[in-house]
Design an enzyme around this catalytic site. Structure first.
Site, PDB file in Angstrom:
ATOM      1  N   CYS A 102       0.844  -1.332   0.212  1.00 49.28           N
ATOM      2  CA  CYS A 102      -0.411  -0.188  -0.097  1.00 49.28           C
ATOM      3  C   CYS A 102       0.704   1.692   0.072  1.00 49.28           C
ATOM      4  O   CYS A 102       1.782   1.623   0.804  1.00 49.28           O
ATOM      5  CB  CYS A 102      -1.029  -0.005   1.092  1.00 49.28           C
ATOM      6  SG  CYS A 102      -2.264  -1.033   1.134  1.00 49.28           S
ATOM      7  N   LEU A 103       1.045   2.004  -0.786  1.00 51.72           N
ATOM      8  CA  LEU A 103       1.563   4.120  -1.629  1.00 51.72           C
ATOM      9  C   LEU A 103       1.070   4.700  -0.880  1.00 51.72           C
ATOM     10  O   LEU A 103       1.117   5.552  -0.704  1.00 51.72           O
ATOM     11  CB  LEU A 103       2.225   3.902  -2.601  1.00 51.72           C
ATOM     12  CG  LEU A 103       3.401   2.330  -3.329  1.00 51.72           C
ATOM     13  CD1 LEU A 103       2.196   2.913  -4.693  1.00 51.72           C
ATOM     14  CD2 LEU A 103       4.102   2.043  -2.506  1.00 51.72           C
TER      15      LEU A 103
END
Length: 109
Positions: A102-103
């Site tokens: 997850c960025l």
């Protein structure tokens, strides 16, 4: 309820998770959790305990299809959990850390 959360809104200590904690976290998504939701969240926790990390979306859906319901897909999870960030928010509601892939760091209280 006073919960200790990290900068992304995930529980600092995943062992304190229970249904009332999940329901408190679900308020940020304007979501009232049902028994079906809790079955899915328990499976997310099972994934974390079994594999030692939070699931990305594709492995999560495959796992849920095997453990909860073979008809589960991304669209159903988005609809039922009121989010487009399925792996991210299911992990958060299940009390486990943010998935490594997850960025986005977008979380509002």
């Amino acid at each position: 309820m006073n919960l200790e959360l990290d900068q992304d809104g995930h529980l600092v200590d995943y062992t304190i998770w229970n249904e009332p904690v999940a329901q408190e976290l679900a308020k940020t998504l304007n979501l009232e959790l049902s028994p079906w939701h809790f079955e899915v969240l328990q499976a997310v926790r099972q994934f974390y305990q079994q594999f030692g990390h939070s699931p990305a979306t594709r492995p999560l859906i495959k796992f849920l299809m095997k453990t909860v319901d073979p008809k589960i897909d991304n669209a159903l999870l988005q609809d039922k959990f009121n989010t487009g960030l399925v792996a991210r928010h299911l992990s958060r509601l299940a009390g486990v850390p943010k998935p490594a892939n997850c960025l986005q760091n977008v979380f509002y209280f």
